[in-house]
Design an enzyme around this catalytic site. Structure first.
Site, PDB file in Angstrom:
ATOM      1  N   HIS A 167       3.618 -14.395  27.254  1.00  0.00           N
ATOM      2  CA  HIS A 167       3.577 -15.088  25.964  1.00  0.00           C
ATOM      3  C   HIS A 167       4.919 -15.726  25.633  1.00  0.00           C
ATOM      4  O   HIS A 167       5.963 -15.242  26.021  1.00  0.00           O
ATOM      5  CB  HIS A 167       3.151 -14.104  24.861  1.00  0.00           C
ATOM      6  CG  HIS A 167       1.676 -13.873  24.868  1.00  0.00           C
ATOM      7  ND1 HIS A 167       1.102 -12.660  24.569  1.00  0.00           N
ATOM      8  CD2 HIS A 167       0.638 -14.693  25.187  1.00  0.00           C
ATOM      9  CE1 HIS A 167      -0.206 -12.734  24.674  1.00  0.00           C
ATOM     10  NE2 HIS A 167      -0.517 -13.968  25.052  1.00  0.00           N
ATOM     11  N   GLY A 174      -7.487  -8.433  43.696  1.00  0.00           N
ATOM     12  CA  GLY A 174      -8.394  -7.688  42.800  1.00  0.00           C
ATOM     13  C   GLY A 174      -8.434  -8.333  41.428  1.00  0.00           C
ATOM     14  O   GLY A 174      -8.684  -9.522  41.282  1.00  0.00           O
ATOM     15  N   HIS A 194      -1.701 -17.335  31.814  1.00  0.00           N
ATOM     16  CA  HIS A 194      -1.430 -15.957  32.257  1.00  0.00           C
ATOM     17  C   HIS A 194      -1.847 -15.767  33.708  1.00  0.00           C
ATOM     18  O   HIS A 194      -1.121 -15.161  34.497  1.00  0.00           O
ATOM     19  CB  HIS A 194      -2.221 -14.954  31.403  1.00  0.00           C
ATOM     20  CG  HIS A 194      -1.726 -14.802  30.004  1.00  0.00           C
ATOM     21  ND1 HIS A 194      -0.418 -14.603  29.673  1.00  0.00           N
ATOM     22  CD2 HIS A 194      -2.414 -14.820  28.826  1.00  0.00           C
ATOM     23  CE1 HIS A 194      -0.296 -14.509  28.360  1.00  0.00           C
ATOM     24  NE2 HIS A 194      -1.498 -14.646  27.817  1.00  0.00           N
ATOM     25  N   ASP A 233      -7.616 -12.684  37.194  1.00  0.00           N
ATOM     26  CA  ASP A 233      -8.936 -12.765  36.536  1.00  0.00           C
ATOM     27  C   ASP A 233      -8.785 -13.014  35.039  1.00  0.00           C
ATOM     28  O   ASP A 233      -7.800 -12.609  34.427  1.00  0.00           O
ATOM     29  CB  ASP A 233      -9.727 -11.488  36.792  1.00  0.00           C
ATOM     30  CG  ASP A 233     -10.150 -11.418  38.266  1.00  0.00           C
ATOM     31  OD1 ASP A 233     -10.777 -10.420  38.656  1.00  0.00           O
ATOM     32  OD2 ASP A 233      -9.818 -12.379  39.012  1.00  0.00           O
ATOM     33  N   ASP A 274      -3.731 -33.567   1.484  1.00  0.00           N
ATOM     34  CA  ASP A 274      -4.186 -34.559   2.472  1.00  0.00           C
ATOM     35  C   ASP A 274      -3.128 -35.635   2.722  1.00  0.00           C
ATOM     36  O   ASP A 274      -2.914 -36.069   3.856  1.00  0.00           O
ATOM     37  CB  ASP A 274      -5.474 -35.251   1.990  1.00  0.00           C
ATOM     38  CG  ASP A 274      -6.661 -34.294   1.939  1.00  0.00           C
ATOM     39  OD1 ASP A 274      -6.649 -33.313   2.725  1.00  0.00           O
ATOM     40  OD2 ASP A 274      -7.552 -34.503   1.115  1.00  0.00           O
ATOM     41  N   HIS A 306     -11.002 -12.860  31.282  1.00  0.00           N
ATOM     42  CA  HIS A 306     -12.193 -12.360  30.585  1.00  0.00           C
ATOM     43  C   HIS A 306     -12.201 -12.879  29.149  1.00  0.00           C
ATOM     44  O   HIS A 306     -11.162 -12.881  28.482  1.00  0.00           O
ATOM     45  CB  HIS A 306     -12.184 -10.816  30.550  1.00  0.00           C
ATOM     46  CG  HIS A 306     -12.169 -10.205  31.920  1.00  0.00           C
ATOM     47  ND1 HIS A 306     -11.705  -8.941  32.163  1.00  0.00           N
ATOM     48  CD2 HIS A 306     -12.548 -10.707  33.146  1.00  0.00           C
ATOM     49  CE1 HIS A 306     -11.794  -8.666  33.467  1.00  0.00           C
ATOM     50  NE2 HIS A 306     -12.320  -9.730  34.083  1.00  0.00           N
ATOM     51  N   HIS A 360      -8.496 -12.050  27.521  1.00  0.00           N
ATOM     52  CA  HIS A 360      -7.265 -11.608  28.186  1.00  0.00           C
ATOM     53  C   HIS A 360      -7.340 -12.035  29.647  1.00  0.00           C
ATOM     54  O   HIS A 360      -8.406 -12.447  30.134  1.00  0.00           O
ATOM     55  CB  HIS A 360      -7.024 -10.102  28.047  1.00  0.00           C
ATOM     56  CG  HIS A 360      -8.164  -9.230  28.466  1.00  0.00           C
ATOM     57  ND1 HIS A 360      -8.632  -8.182  27.691  1.00  0.00           N
ATOM     58  CD2 HIS A 360      -8.968  -9.243  29.559  1.00  0.00           C
ATOM     59  CE1 HIS A 360      -9.646  -7.593  28.299  1.00  0.00           C
ATOM     60  NE2 HIS A 360      -9.864  -8.213  29.442  1.00  0.00           N
ATOM     61  N   GLU A 401     -17.112 -13.158  20.344  1.00  0.00           N
ATOM     62  CA  GLU A 401     -16.570 -14.284  19.563  1.00  0.00           C
ATOM     63  C   GLU A 401     -17.577 -15.426  19.581  1.00  0.00           C
ATOM     64  O   GLU A 401     -18.511 -15.423  20.365  1.00  0.00           O
ATOM     65  CB  GLU A 401     -15.228 -14.751  20.176  1.00  0.00           C
ATOM     66  CG  GLU A 401     -14.229 -13.653  20.445  1.00  0.00           C
ATOM     67  CD  GLU A 401     -13.875 -12.859  19.194  1.00  0.00           C
ATOM     68  OE1 GLU A 401     -14.172 -13.324  18.079  1.00  0.00           O
ATOM     69  OE2 GLU A 401     -13.326 -11.739  19.331  1.00  0.00           O
ATOM     70  N   ASP A 438      -6.156 -40.000   4.379  1.00  0.00           N
ATOM     71  CA  ASP A 438      -5.488 -39.281   5.496  1.00  0.00           C
ATOM     72  C   ASP A 438      -3.977 -39.347   5.314  1.00  0.00           C
ATOM     73  O   ASP A 438      -3.269 -38.374   5.578  1.00  0.00           O
ATOM     74  CB  ASP A 438      -5.805 -39.971   6.837  1.00  0.00           C
ATOM     75  CG  ASP A 438      -7.246 -39.784   7.273  1.00  0.00           C
ATOM     76  OD1 ASP A 438      -7.937 -38.923   6.666  1.00  0.00           O
ATOM     77  OD2 ASP A 438      -7.683 -40.507   8.168  1.00  0.00           O
ATOM     78  N   HIS A 474      -4.963 -21.305  27.671  1.00  0.00           N
ATOM     79  CA  HIS A 474      -3.962 -20.242  27.427  1.00  0.00           C
ATOM     80  C   HIS A 474      -4.101 -19.141  28.468  1.00  0.00           C
ATOM     81  O   HIS A 474      -3.143 -18.729  29.119  1.00  0.00           O
ATOM     82  CB  HIS A 474      -4.164 -19.657  26.017  1.00  0.00           C
ATOM     83  CG  HIS A 474      -3.307 -18.464  25.714  1.00  0.00           C
ATOM     84  ND1 HIS A 474      -2.187 -18.528  24.912  1.00  0.00           N
ATOM     85  CD2 HIS A 474      -3.417 -17.150  26.085  1.00  0.00           C
ATOM     86  CE1 HIS A 474      -1.630 -17.320  24.821  1.00  0.00           C
ATOM     87  NE2 HIS A 474      -2.362 -16.462  25.524  1.00  0.00           N
ATOM     88  N   GLU A 475      -5.317 -18.648  28.663  1.00  0.00           N
ATOM     89  CA  GLU A 475      -5.525 -17.515  29.598  1.00  0.00           C
ATOM     90  C   GLU A 475      -5.202 -17.921  31.038  1.00  0.00           C
ATOM     91  O   GLU A 475      -4.669 -17.119  31.805  1.00  0.00           O
ATOM     92  CB  GLU A 475      -6.968 -17.007  29.501  1.00  0.00           C
ATOM     93  CG  GLU A 475      -7.352 -16.447  28.144  1.00  0.00           C
ATOM     94  CD  GLU A 475      -6.403 -15.359  27.643  1.00  0.00           C
ATOM     95  OE1 GLU A 475      -6.244 -15.218  26.408  1.00  0.00           O
ATOM     96  OE2 GLU A 475      -5.771 -14.669  28.476  1.00  0.00           O
TER      97      GLU A 475
END
Lengths: 368, 81
Positions: A128, A90, A122, A94, A280, A96, A83, A101, A329, A118-119
């Site tokens: 989102h 502050g 934010h 940030d 495939d 985390h 997140h 995982e 392929d 992605h984070e």
């Protein structure tokens, strides 16, 4: 896309990697984080500088469950992966990561570069997106590293906060890179004909090749077929002037540019048993009205007239297509011949003589 | 939260409750006087989640919604940052 204003009031931002995950080497973590910031700096005026001590705008740390003074807790393996907090002092900015995982540089576990990108969205003020093709969509989805991870939605979102990079030729959201079609290792996810065109699909992009026009046209799949997710794995043109697109155990039918209502459907509705999770490659033989679906080293045959899977399948691919021994392929039919693709190679196959005529580079259809 | 009887699996119900509280509870703004208690019912939150993910908006828990909730994701709320 969504954003929380006012974003950062400066373009030069600092970041600090406070600790490391034991899942990856420090060099790999450093690289993943650096590349993840680059994703955003190439489409905005933002500049990211790493510091090694003191307080940075964006503090990056790995933790589990209740971690430090963070008001949000992690939940062990899976579930919440990471997140971040919107711009501010502050905790603001940030990021985390949940150390419970499995962090990786590849497609197994969770790719740190992708989750970090992605984070960082934010941490720069994006929230989102509802667009399933967007990096800022809440759920994790692996994208091949050769693909630029931002969708037009992501780029529009971040540029609505910070504008575009100072040297951008115009204001439209730019996706700076797409696979180099003439690269020596170029491979394709899926290929289909569409009347006289041949359409090559890879990641988020597609290329349209016309018989008498040497220059291929490149498009974002999302521009062509907005409701279809990127990363199509198989595609073919049936006998009714329609294209079928496959991803995982789902498929769409497209007529012209229009995705038919009620799709995606499960591939089990075509007659595949539950155990079959993906296709495939696929090609419809216009001369017989039969479609061959290639899965691993076997193929299934589907009768387009009766709309049913034929009995006695799957069969080993090499039985019907001698010389096509690798996983397929992509495949398409042109002037009666089949073109099978695997990695950076393709094989021209005569289905009547049942033999490979020649081997070529995958991108031989482009004016390289 | 209205659920299908066969869906009434304890673990799933807990997962759904946690999910909705984590990602669809509008975090009250401490600066507002007389905080508006987060009165949205589970069903309303569930409808919001189904709408966000492009699922059928029923306010009832179905397979597709439950599957979507089980996918690994980011911990940032989808609404009410």
């Amino acid at each position: 896309y969504g954003f929380t204003l006012p974003g950062w009031k400066k373009n030069k931002l600092t970041y600090r990697i406070v600790n490391y995950t034991p899942d990856m080497s420090k060099e790999d973590v450093d690289k993943a984080i650096e590349e993840a910031f680059k994703v955003w700096s190439v489409v905005t005026p933002l500049i990211f500088t790493r510091i090694h001590k003191g307080i940075a705008d964006i503090m990056i740390a790995f933790g589990t469950r209740v971690h430090g003074h963070c008001p949000r807790y992690f939940d062990g393996p899976l579930g919440v992966l990471a997140h971040a907090f919107p711009p501010g002092n502050g905790l603001g900015g940030d990021v985390h990561f949940d150390e419970d995982e499995d962090w990786t540089t590849g497609s197994s576990g969770f790719n740190l570069f992708l989750v970090a990108a992605h984070e960082f969205g934010h941490a720069l003020g994006l929230s989102h997106s509802k667009d399933q093709r967007a990096l800022m969509f809440p759920n994790y989805a692996y994208i091949s590293p050769s693909e630029f991870p931002l969708s037009p939605d992501d780029i529009s979102g971040i540029q609505s906060i910070y504008g575009s990079p100072p040297n951008a030729p115009d204001e439209r959201p730019t996706t700076p890179t797409s696979p180099k079609i003439c690269g020596s290792q170029m491979s394709f996810d899926a290929i289909t004909t569409l009347r006289r065109e041949v359409i090559f699909l890879k990641g988020r992009h597609l290329w349209r090749v016309y018989p008498d026009n040497p220059e291929a046209e490149r498009e974002l799949i999302s521009v062509f077929w907005p409701n279809v997710t990127p990363g199509i794995e198989a595609a073919y043109e049936n006998t009714k002037d329609q294209i079928l697109l496959f991803k995982g155990n789902k498929f769409w039918i497209v007529s012209g540019y229009q995705v038919l209502l009620g799709y995606p459907k499960s591939i089990n509705t075509l007659g595949f048993p539950k155990g079959v999770k993906k296709v495939d490659a696929a090609v419809c033989n216009k001369n017989t009205g039969k479609t061959d679906f290639f899965i691993g080293d076997k193929y299934w045959r589907f009768d387009e007239n009766s709309q049913s899977m034929e009995k006695g399948y799957p069969r080993p691919t090499v039985n019907e297509f001698p010389g096509i021994s690798q996983r397929v392929d992509a495949v398409f039919q042109q002037k009666g011949l089949f073109y099978f693709f695997h990695g950076s190679k393709q094989w021209e196959f005569d289905p009547l003589a049942k033999k490979v005529i020649r081997e070529m580079k995958s991108n031989s259809w482009f004016n390289c | 939260l209205p659920t299908h009887p066969e869906k009434d699996n304890e673990g799933d119900a807990k997962l759904v409750q946690n999910y909705l509280n984590k990602f669809y509870a509008v975090e009250p703004d401490p600066n507002q006087l007389g905080w508006k208690i987060n009165s949205e019912s589970g069903s309303e939150k569930l409808q919001k989640m189904q709408q966000f993910f492009g699922l059928k908006v029923t306010g009832k828990l179905d397979n597709e919604t439950l599957e979507m909730m089980k996918k690994p994701r980011c911990g940032v709320p989808d609404v009410g940052l």
